[in-house]
Design an enzyme around this catalytic site. Structure first.
Site, PDB file in Angstrom:
ATOM      1  CG  HIS A 180       0.145   4.494   4.661  1.00  0.00           C
ATOM      2  ND1 HIS A 180      -0.542   3.538   5.373  1.00  0.00           N
ATOM      3  CD2 HIS A 180      -0.488   5.531   4.176  1.00  0.00           C
ATOM      4  CE1 HIS A 180      -1.670   4.188   5.655  1.00  0.00           C
ATOM      5  NE2 HIS A 180      -1.932   5.060   4.858  1.00  0.00           N
TER       6      HIS A 180
ATOM      7  CG  ASP B 233       0.773  -1.124   7.845  1.00  0.00           C
ATOM      8  OD1 ASP B 233       1.788  -2.052   7.983  1.00  0.00           O
ATOM      9  OD2 ASP B 233       1.070   0.126   7.580  1.00  0.00           O
TER      10      ASP B 233
ATOM     11  CG  HIS C 114      -0.410   0.156   2.661  1.00  0.00           C
ATOM     12  ND1 HIS C 114       0.213  -0.762   2.939  1.00  0.00           N
ATOM     13  CD2 HIS C 114      -0.275   1.069   3.293  1.00  0.00           C
ATOM     14  CE1 HIS C 114       0.832  -0.523   4.281  1.00  0.00           C
ATOM     15  NE2 HIS C 114       0.224   1.015   4.684  1.00  0.00           N
TER      16      HIS C 114
ATOM     17  CG  HIS D 259      -3.812   0.490   6.749  1.00  0.00           C
ATOM     18  ND1 HIS D 259      -3.639   0.915   7.971  1.00  0.00           N
ATOM     19  CD2 HIS D 259      -2.656   0.762   6.276  1.00  0.00           C
ATOM     20  CE1 HIS D 259      -2.433   1.278   8.251  1.00  0.00           C
ATOM     21  NE2 HIS D 259      -1.934   1.359   6.990  1.00  0.00           N
TER      22      HIS D 259
ATOM     23  CG  HIS E 288       4.298  -1.723  11.365  1.00  0.00           C
ATOM     24  ND1 HIS E 288       5.270  -0.611  11.386  1.00  0.00           N
ATOM     25  CD2 HIS E 288       3.667  -1.470  10.320  1.00  0.00           C
ATOM     26  CE1 HIS E 288       4.994   0.325  10.589  1.00  0.00           C
ATOM     27  NE2 HIS E 288       3.912  -0.199   9.667  1.00  0.00           N
TER      28      HIS E 288
ATOM     29  CG  ASP F  70       5.307   3.007   7.143  1.00  0.00           C
ATOM     30  OD1 ASP F  70       4.152   3.511   6.500  1.00  0.00           O
ATOM     31  OD2 ASP F  70       5.127   2.270   8.226  1.00  0.00           O
ATOM     32  CG  HIS F  71       4.243  -0.078   4.089  1.00  0.00           C
ATOM     33  ND1 HIS F  71       4.046  -1.220   4.557  1.00  0.00           N
ATOM     34  CD2 HIS F  71       3.878   1.043   5.167  1.00  0.00           C
ATOM     35  CE1 HIS F  71       3.644  -1.229   5.903  1.00  0.00           C
ATOM     36  NE2 HIS F  71       3.585   0.149   6.154  1.00  0.00           N
TER      37      HIS F  71
END
Ligand SMILES: [Zn+2]
Length: 253
Positions: free
Chosen positions: A54, A127, A52, A110, A165, A56-57
């Site tokens: 975001h 996530d 996805h 999410h 995570h 941090d990905h």
């Protein structure tokens, strides 16, 4: 194929899928740890998979493809700025260098475009699902997230769940609050505490472990339904309402 975590940021895992000197990586939120991994192992990067959009990905992808122009697989509905091979529900991703393929499952909630990658025995769920927890419902509805999780729990119970995570310990504390009488949660908390004390990841887990301990998948468990009813002030109307009550509770802490 071996699957290894590359640690990133505070608590992200970038998964490395390795075979005979080739490696594909999942959700590289930053480039530096991946570049170090490639240098240390001598592996050749063959593909990037994205769950996805975001940061941090996907934050490391631009720098990685500047060094290694590899295909970037990702959700058809988002992350268009980095994805070269968009994937919709039911698509099949073949990674010839590793001799494996994955099926794509759309799991909105999410984010609206979030996808998971599945092959027998292995799930990369980004996530959507965590160890004893699930992602926040940022973009979709609670009903969408419930339906997405319901798809995942239809997979075989021995499936290894590779989430993005290291949240398991705090998730287990909340799970215990929801279901104080569920002994499986306490057993898992002891196991996870040992792993973390030894510097080991608490993931992957199995779907069977999640079904036994994860309050966001246990909408059929009497203890979870009772906890949801206590929060709502009335019995939840259906499974999605049970899930939503638990998710709202978690968000309020
Ligand atoms: Zn996210």
């Amino acid at each position: 194929m071996q699957i290894e975590p590359i640690e990133a940021f505070e608590d992200n895992y970038i998964w490395a899928l390795r075979k005979e000197g080739q490696v594909a990586i999942v959700d590289p939120g930053e480039a530096a740890p991946v570049l170090r991994f490639l240098e240390q192992t001598g592996d050749r990067l063959c593909a990037i998979l994205v769950t996805h959009r975001h940061g941090d990905h996907i934050g490391g992808i631009a720098e990685l493809v500047a060094h290694y122009p590899v295909p970037v697989y990702g959700p058809a509905r988002e992350a268009a700025e980095v994805v070269t091979h968009p994937l919709a529900d039911g698509a099949r991703v073949t990674l010839p260098a590793l001799g494996v393929y994955f099926m794509v499952l759309e799991v909105p909630g999410h984010t609206l475009g979030h996808i998971s990658y599945y092959r027998p025995g292995v799930l990369f769920c980004g996530d959507t699902l965590f160890g004893a927890g699930c992602g926040r419902v940022f973009e979709g509805t609670m009903a969408q997230m419930h339906a997405s999780l319901a798809r995942l729990i239809d997979l075989p119970p021995e499936t290894l769940v590779y989430c993005a995570h290291e949240y398991t310990q705090s998730c287990l504390r909340f799970a215990h609050t929801v279901e104080p009488d569920n002994a499986a949660i306490d057993v898992r908390a002891v196991d996870v505490a040992k792993l973390r004390a030894a510097g080991q990841p608490s993931v992957p887990s199995t779907l069977a472990e999640e079904l036994a301990t994860n309050p966001f998948l246990r909408w059929n468990a009497p203890g979870v339904i009772a906890a949801a009813a206590a929060r709502l002030g009335h019995p939840p109307a259906n499974d999605a309402a049970t899930f939503a009550a638990i998710r709202v509770w978690r968000d309020s802490l």
